[in-house]
Design a protein around this motif. Structure first.
Motif, PDB file in Angstrom:
ATOM      1  N   ASP A  91       0.867  -1.185   0.000  1.00  0.00           N
ATOM      2  CA  ASP A  91       0.000   0.000   0.000  1.00  0.00           C
ATOM      3  C   ASP A  91       0.902   1.234   0.000  1.00  0.00           C
ATOM      4  O   ASP A  91       0.942   2.025   0.938  1.00  0.00           O
ATOM      5  CB  ASP A  91      -0.897  -0.033   1.242  1.00  0.00           C
ATOM      6  CG  ASP A  91      -1.910   1.111   1.254  1.00  0.00           C
ATOM      7  OD1 ASP A  91      -1.963   1.855   0.242  1.00  0.00           O
ATOM      8  OD2 ASP A  91      -2.605   1.269   2.262  1.00  0.00           O
ATOM      9  N   ALA A  92       1.684   1.343  -1.090  1.00  0.00           N
ATOM     10  CA  ALA A  92       2.662   2.423  -1.214  1.00  0.00           C
ATOM     11  C   ALA A  92       2.095   3.550  -2.066  1.00  0.00           C
ATOM     12  O   ALA A  92       1.076   3.391  -2.748  1.00  0.00           O
ATOM     13  CB  ALA A  92       3.941   1.881  -1.824  1.00  0.00           C
ATOM     14  N   SER A  93       2.783   4.669  -2.060  1.00  0.00           N
ATOM     15  CA  SER A  93       2.304   5.824  -2.832  1.00  0.00           C
ATOM     16  C   SER A  93       2.115   5.457  -4.300  1.00  0.00           C
ATOM     17  O   SER A  93       1.115   5.822  -4.935  1.00  0.00           O
ATOM     18  CB  SER A  93       3.305   6.976  -2.726  1.00  0.00           C
ATOM     19  OG  SER A  93       3.535   7.321  -1.385  1.00  0.00           O
ATOM     20  N   MET A  94       3.072   4.733  -4.851  1.00  0.00           N
ATOM     21  CA  MET A  94       2.973   4.271  -6.229  1.00  0.00           C
ATOM     22  C   MET A  94       3.729   2.961  -6.340  1.00  0.00           C
ATOM     23  O   MET A  94       4.845   2.840  -5.830  1.00  0.00           O
ATOM     24  CB  MET A  94       3.548   5.315  -7.195  1.00  0.00           C
ATOM     25  CG  MET A  94       3.497   4.898  -8.661  1.00  0.00           C
ATOM     26  SD  MET A  94       3.933   6.249  -9.806  1.00  0.00           S
ATOM     27  CE  MET A  94       5.614   6.597  -9.340  1.00  0.00           C
ATOM     28  N   VAL A  95       3.121   1.977  -6.991  1.00  0.00           N
ATOM     29  CA  VAL A  95       3.762   0.679  -7.186  1.00  0.00           C
ATOM     30  C   VAL A  95       3.819   0.400  -8.683  1.00  0.00           C
ATOM     31  O   VAL A  95       2.787   0.262  -9.344  1.00  0.00           O
ATOM     32  CB  VAL A  95       3.007  -0.452  -6.462  1.00  0.00           C
ATOM     33  CG1 VAL A  95       3.673  -1.789  -6.759  1.00  0.00           C
ATOM     34  CG2 VAL A  95       2.967  -0.199  -4.965  1.00  0.00           C
ATOM     35  N   LEU A  96       5.049   0.330  -9.199  1.00  0.00           N
ATOM     36  CA  LEU A  96       5.278  -0.109 -10.576  1.00  0.00           C
ATOM     37  C   LEU A  96       5.759  -1.552 -10.491  1.00  0.00           C
ATOM     38  O   LEU A  96       6.863  -1.820 -10.013  1.00  0.00           O
ATOM     39  CB  LEU A  96       6.326   0.773 -11.251  1.00  0.00           C
ATOM     40  CG  LEU A  96       6.021   2.278 -11.296  1.00  0.00           C
ATOM     41  CD1 LEU A  96       7.139   3.019 -12.041  1.00  0.00           C
ATOM     42  CD2 LEU A  96       4.678   2.559 -11.945  1.00  0.00           C
ATOM     43  N   SER A  97       4.922  -2.476 -10.889  1.00  0.00           N
ATOM     44  CA  SER A  97       5.223  -3.895 -10.658  1.00  0.00           C
ATOM     45  C   SER A  97       5.977  -4.542 -11.802  1.00  0.00           C
ATOM     46  O   SER A  97       6.383  -5.701 -11.698  1.00  0.00           O
ATOM     47  CB  SER A  97       3.932  -4.673 -10.394  1.00  0.00           C
ATOM     48  OG  SER A  97       3.031  -4.497 -11.473  1.00  0.00           O
ATOM     49  N   ASN A  98       6.161  -3.794 -12.908  1.00  0.00           N
ATOM     50  CA  ASN A  98       6.854  -4.415 -14.046  1.00  0.00           C
ATOM     51  C   ASN A  98       7.585  -3.320 -14.820  1.00  0.00           C
ATOM     52  O   ASN A  98       7.035  -2.713 -15.737  1.00  0.00           O
ATOM     53  CB  ASN A  98       5.856  -5.140 -14.947  1.00  0.00           C
ATOM     54  CG  ASN A  98       6.539  -5.890 -16.083  1.00  0.00           C
ATOM     55  OD1 ASN A  98       7.742  -6.092 -16.060  1.00  0.00           O
ATOM     56  ND2 ASN A  98       5.754  -6.294 -17.073  1.00  0.00           N
ATOM     57  N   VAL A  99       8.842  -3.095 -14.430  1.00  0.00           N
ATOM     58  CA  VAL A  99       9.654  -2.094 -15.109  1.00  0.00           C
ATOM     59  C   VAL A  99      10.979  -2.740 -15.494  1.00  0.00           C
ATOM     60  O   VAL A  99      11.723  -3.217 -14.622  1.00  0.00           O
ATOM     61  CB  VAL A  99       9.934  -0.876 -14.206  1.00  0.00           C
ATOM     62  CG1 VAL A  99      10.694   0.201 -15.007  1.00  0.00           C
ATOM     63  CG2 VAL A  99       8.662  -0.323 -13.621  1.00  0.00           C
ATOM     64  N   ASN A 100      11.273  -2.768 -16.785  1.00  0.00           N
ATOM     65  CA  ASN A 100      12.553  -3.287 -17.264  1.00  0.00           C
ATOM     66  C   ASN A 100      13.558  -2.151 -17.274  1.00  0.00           C
ATOM     67  O   ASN A 100      13.371  -1.141 -17.981  1.00  0.00           O
ATOM     68  CB  ASN A 100      12.403  -3.866 -18.674  1.00  0.00           C
ATOM     69  CG  ASN A 100      11.603  -5.159 -18.664  1.00  0.00           C
ATOM     70  OD1 ASN A 100      11.882  -6.055 -17.875  1.00  0.00           O
ATOM     71  ND2 ASN A 100      10.597  -5.245 -19.520  1.00  0.00           N
TER      72      ASN A 100
END
Length: 801
Positions: free
Chosen positions: A646-655
């Motif tokens: 539950d973070a400010s923004m979560v990018l779960s797939n970044v190469n």
């Protein structure tokens, strides 16, 4: 008679027959009978003996005589042979009924065989031949026996003590001593045969000894070749024993089937020796030959073999150059054929052999191996040890791609060699990556024989520098990989460090560090650190410390092209941006709506296994697996897996890829956004991301393009989070809320369109120059084409169309 006895005197010119035998007496004086008995002087002829008697007494059962000279001539009478013997100052007694004439001389000396043999003792003349007793001496030997028989070619003696004195002038000790042996001495053929009459080494038994060599043997037959100056023996190896008699030899004994004593060389050569047991080992001579010199000193063994067999172990050594000192001590060197885990053999030259006595065992954690506690010898047990020193240039591969140097210790009762040295993985030569030598005590092999190294915070090299396997930031800028090597400086920041057991996977042709078991006791192999040294490729997964601050919490799967220093990361990024909460709801709603309008249905992370790996590194395997179980039944927002998400923004797939030139990570391909706080997004979008590491701190820029007309740009630097969008109304919201969106460590500020343009232009210049060049060329071509169309329309208008 003159003594007033009633006697007589009798004269006869005819020899008188005596005792109804073929022997006769030729009187030279009358036969007198008086109080002294029946006496006479004359020549007694008996068998081959002519005996002039100066005094003679005849009794009913025997004849006693003495004289100054007598002769036994050489003759063969019936089955009896008689050698020539000259008698001086003799005395004799003849018992006719038992066919025995006993002769002694005043000096007890008789000469035989042309004066080569002297008897000090007595003779026995019988119809079967000439016998003797006493000491029989020759210049090369001496014999003591009570039963000697003289034959034509020599003599035989039973239960004799035979001493070979030839060569004794060199040694001051006899070469050969036969105790209670039978001797057949053939003077004519120049040899003597000896045979024992019993077995064993007791004081009253029959045996042959070599006093100069300080050895004795239970072999029952020997031949002394006088001409060749050798003594040859032959027996059954099963019961033919050779035993040292010198006290310093400590009872050394062994079996052999034959022996040859070379008198001139003063050497006893024993053959057919299966082995010699010294200490608790068997030394197997090359070709089964053992040479013994003075005082039991053995000639050094060349190319021998050593066998050590105990209840728990079996060791074999070859090419042994050994000097046996005694039953409990030997020295020298031997080759131990060490069998590696891949069944290759490596020759180790073992030296410093020593017999030790086991004392009380002391508990010592260092004596534990992967296989358990080392064996313990019973108190008082004697056991052999040996040592070797393996050098780096020996290139001893303890296991595939694992080199060892240091001490190698052989302990007889231990099933494996004990190692006390250093080990290192063998890597291709590279300027910035080389493994270190690591301390290795005892055995670090697992049940398969493979070598494992425990990689943890305590791992150090031979000069006590901490060692790592992972990824690091260089304090002066740049990124580098370590593999059981120290960091460039202590200040270098860790991005990732592997923990677990390192081994070489021969099937996969790579090094592998398996992580320790989790709380469930299972090992997550997906998180293994692997390094294919041949291809120069490393890979691992786990938590990543990509920022110096707590701005971003990350995990991911990392692939490293070591030789080209290319670092590719597939990451999950959790941003700590507290000021973003002021606009999170509106921003999330606009992104979701645009994705719906654009029918963008691609999930943020479309690889469940990859998602699980990244999640496990952040929230633990158990929580990650539980989330996977829930989503199998239906979609669940990622933040439901754990409150940590539950973070400010979560990018779960970044190469991401690292650029050493610009000191930054930059993204490749689409960006998958999972959630903004507890607002679910779960979508992949076009965009670019840059994470910059600067002297002023961590900075990032994020551009998301939901459609050609809708985009968002964020830029974080020096505790300021700036945002701008293609949506003018949203920009007004940013401007309005930025006045109050401020925390102790961060503030929200609006950005202009030009800042977005500058970011994209710089991103293209830095990381996509080829793409930018292509796009510029495409734009120029389009502009040129548009210009042609305008000019064409003008021309058509001028022509009146």
């Amino acid at each position: 008679m003159d003594d007033n006895s009633l006697g007589f005197e009798y004269k006869s010119s005819v020899p008188l027959k005596l005792y109804q035998s073929n022997s006769n007496l030729k009187l030279t004086e009358p036969l007198v009978m008086d109080n002294k008995g029946l006496r006479s002087v004359g020549v007694l002829s008996h068998l081959a003996a002519t005996i002039p008697a100066e005094e003679m007494l005849l009794t009913t059962d025997s004849l006693i005589a003495s004289g100054s000279e007598a002769t036994i001539k050489e003759a063969t009478l019936g089955k009896g042979y008689f050698p020539k013997v000259e008698l001086k100052n003799y005395s004799l007694r003849w018992f006719p009924k038992v066919d025995s004439m006993f002769i002694v001389t005043q000096g007890n000396s008789f000469n035989f065989y042309a004066g080569t043999t002297q008897l000090e003792g007595g003779l026995l003349l019988r119809s079967a031949g000439l016998f003797g007793h006493g000491v029989l001496k020759r210049k090369d030997s001496e014999l003591i026996s009570e039963d000697i028989k003289f034959n034509k070619e020599g003599f035989v003696a039973n239960k004799a003590q035979f001493t070979l004195t030839a060569g004794q002038e060199k040694s001051f000790r006899p070469i050969l001593l036969g105790k209670n042996v039978n001797v057949d001495f053939n003077i004519a053929k120049n040899f003597a045969d000896l045979s024992t009459t019993g077995s064993g080494f007791g004081t009253d038994t029959s045996a042959m000894e070599f006093p100069y060599a300080s050895y004795r043997t239970s072999i029952n037959k020997a031949r002394w070749n006088i001409a060749n100056k050798t003594i040859a023996m032959k027996g059954d190896v099963a019961n033919s024993t050779f035993a040292a008699t010198a006290p310093e030899q400590e009872g050394l004994a062994f079996n052999g089937s034959a022996a040859l004593y070379e008198i001139e060389k003063m050497t006893l050569n024993i053959s057919g020796v299966p082995y010699i047991r010294t200490a608790d080992v068997k030394i197997i001579p090359d070709k089964g030959v053992v040479s013994v010199r003075k005082n039991g000193e053995m000639a050094d063994f060349k190319n021998a073999r050593i066998e050590i067999d105990t209840l728990n172990s079996s060791h074999r050594l070859k090419n042994a150059n050994i000097h046996i000192v005694s039953r409990n001590r030997f020295e020298g060197s031997a080759t131990y054929q060490y069998v590696t885990s891949r069944k290759d053999t490596f020759n180790i030259k073992m030296e410093n052999f020593e017999l030790r006595e086991a004392g009380p065992q002391v508990a010592d954690a260092s004596r534990k191996t992967k296989k358990g506690t080392l064996s313990e010898a019973p108190v008082g047990m004697l056991y052999t040890t040996a040592r070797a020193e393996v050098r780096e240039e020996d290139k001893f591969m303890l296991a595939p791609r694992m080199q060892y140097k240091g001490s190698v210790n052989l302990i007889a009762y231990e099933p494996t060699l004990q190692l006390d040295g250093l080990v290192r993985p063998m890597l291709k030569p590279r300027p910035d990556l080389s493994s270190s030598w690591i301390t290795m005590k005892e055995s670090s092999a697992d049940s398969t024989g493979a070598i494992t190294i425990k990689v943890n915070k305590n791992l150090k090299n031979e000069i006590e520098e901490p060692l790592f396997a992972g990824l690091h930031y260089r304090s002066g800028g740049g990124m580098y990989m370590s593999f059981l090597s120290p960091k460039f400086t202590e200040r270098d920041q860790d991005i990732f460090t592997a923990q677990g057991n390192l081994s070489y996977d021969e099937e996969g042709q790579m090094f592998r560090i398996m992580p320790p078991p989790g709380s469930d006791g299972l090992i997550n192999e997906a998180n293994a650190f692997t390094f294919d040294d041949k291809k120069g490729v490393a890979a691992f997964a786990g938590p990543l410390k990509i920022t110096a601050s707590d701005l971003i919490r990350a995990s991911g799967l990392v692939n490293i092209q070591v030789d080209s220093a290319r670092y590719d990361l597939n990451t999950m990024l959790l941003f700590h941006l507290p000021v973003l909460s002021a606009i999170t709801t509106d921003l999330a709603a606009k992104i979701v709506q645009t994705n719906l309008d654009e029918q963008n249905s691609d999930p943020a992370e479309d690889d469940p296994d990859r998602l699980n790996t990244k999640l496990a590194a952040l929230i633990g395997s158990k929580a990650a697996d539980e989330y996977a179980t829930k989503t199998a039944a239906g979609y669940k927002p990622l933040f439901e897996a754990s409150s940590d998400l539950d973070a400010s923004m979560v990018l779960s797939n970044v190469n991401l890829r690292w650029s050493d030139t610009h000191g930054a990570y930059f993204s490749l391909g689409k960006i998958g956004m999972s959630n903004l706080g507890r607002s679910d997004i779960n979508a992949q979008m076009e965009g670019v991301f840059e994470l910059r590491r600067t002297d002023a701190g961590d900075e990032f820029g994020l551009y998301l393009e939901l459609s050609p007309d809708v985009w968002y740009y964020m830029d974080y630097a020096q505790n300021q989070l700036g945002i701008v969008s293609s949506d003018v109304n949203f920009n007004d919201q940013i401007l309005a809320k930025s006045k109050n969106a401020k925390t102790k460590d961060m503030e929200l500020i609006p950005l202009g369109f030009e800042e977005k343009a500058m970011f994209l232009d710089r991103f293209s210049d830095f990381y996509q120059p080829a793409l930018k060049k292509a796009m510029l060329a495409k734009a120029a071509a389009a502009k040129k084409e548009a210009k042609k169309k305008v000019e064409k329309k003008k021309a058509e208008a001028a022509e009146g169309f």
